[in-house]
Design an enzyme around this catalytic site. Structure first.
Site: not given
Length: 282
Positions: A50, A66-69
């Site tokens: 991402n 803010f790590a996310h996928a």
């Protein structure tokens, strides 16, 4: 809706983690999601991809990523992790580097974690709380600051349950009236889009900050704020008065026919207030 204490178990908090680069920092946060049963290794790879594909827009405030996928089969249940780095790491963000805190989210859908995101955004926007989190020496201390609860109340490993999604509230007469509220020059209610790569992480932080500003102005009854992803934003742009997003996502969106305003710090009430004043010339 799930609260932070439901999504962030004690065992998903690590302090003074060493990471050579941004990908290692994101991987450290993903490893905690895996070890606490929220996701598989595949989701960690998706979080790294991402950033590689969309740029460092996940660095939404100075020092904070803010790590996310997107929700995917690699997510087993909604959960979060908290990694404070031993040394700052560059993610490539023009104004918010270097990063010292990486919080990761694995979400099964786009709604169950919204209350937790609002709480976290308010927490990190509070200078005193942010300083206390930076100086905390144990995961228990961090958990208490984040949740407001005694660490003795933290669920034991394996005791967490997938938070229930609250049913959609019926439209009341008041809500219907607000939906039809006119803008200053007549017409329908305004909409503002907050946009990130996936529509369920950083855009929610910005949405929460914007809604706080609108509440202060007394404009909440006249403006709808919707968090969305880049693909959906292009289709919804014609419905919006303005789009608020990061510099990286603004470049991805390009010309969508409505103003696109860049916000550097998604938790900064002052910056969002100034952006809104420029947008509406007030």
């Amino acid at each position: 809706m799930a609260a932070l204490n439901e999504l962030l178990p004690l065992e998903s908090i690590r302090l003074d983690v060493t990471a050579r680069n941004w990908a290692k920092a994101v991987r450290a946060s993903g490893d905690l999601l895996v070890s606490t049963g929220s996701a598989t290794d595949g989701y960690t790879a998706e979080m790294i991809a991402n950033v590689a594909e969309n740029g460092p827009y996940i660095v939404l405030a100075p020092g904070f990523a803010f790590a996310h996928a997107r929700p995917s089969p690699a997510v087993l249940r909604t959960g979060m992790s908290w990694v404070r780095l031993a040394e700052p790491v560059e993610f490539g963000h023009e104004s918010n580097d270097p990063v010292t805190l990486v919080v990761a989210l694995a979400a099964t859908d786009s709604s169950a974690h919204t209350d937790a995101m609002a709480t976290l955004a308010r927490l990190l926007a509070d200078p005193e709380k942010a300083a206390a989190l930076e100086s905390a020496t144990t995961p228990e201390e961090v958990w208490q600051l984040v949740t407001g609860l005694d660490p003795a109340q933290a669920p034991a490993p394996g005791e967490r349950h997938e938070p229930a999604v609250a049913p959609e509230a019926p439209v009341t007469a008041t809500a219907a009236a607000e939906t039809a509220a006119p803008r200053s020059g007549g017409g329908e209610r305004h909409k503002i889009l907050t946009v990130c790569g996936n529509g369920l992480g950083t855009s929610l932080f910005l949405k929460n900050t914007l809604e706080q500003v609108l509440d202060r102005w007394g404009w909440s009854s006249f403006i709808t704020v919707e968090a969305t992803d880049t693909i959906s934003a292009k289709g919804k742009a014609s419905e919006a008065a303005v789009i608020l997003t990061s510099g990286e996502i603004a470049r991805t969106l390009g010309d969508v026919g409505v103003p696109v305003r860049v916000v550097e710090n998604f938790t900064d009430l002052g910056e969002v207030d100034r952006t809104l004043r420029e947008t509406y010339d007030v």
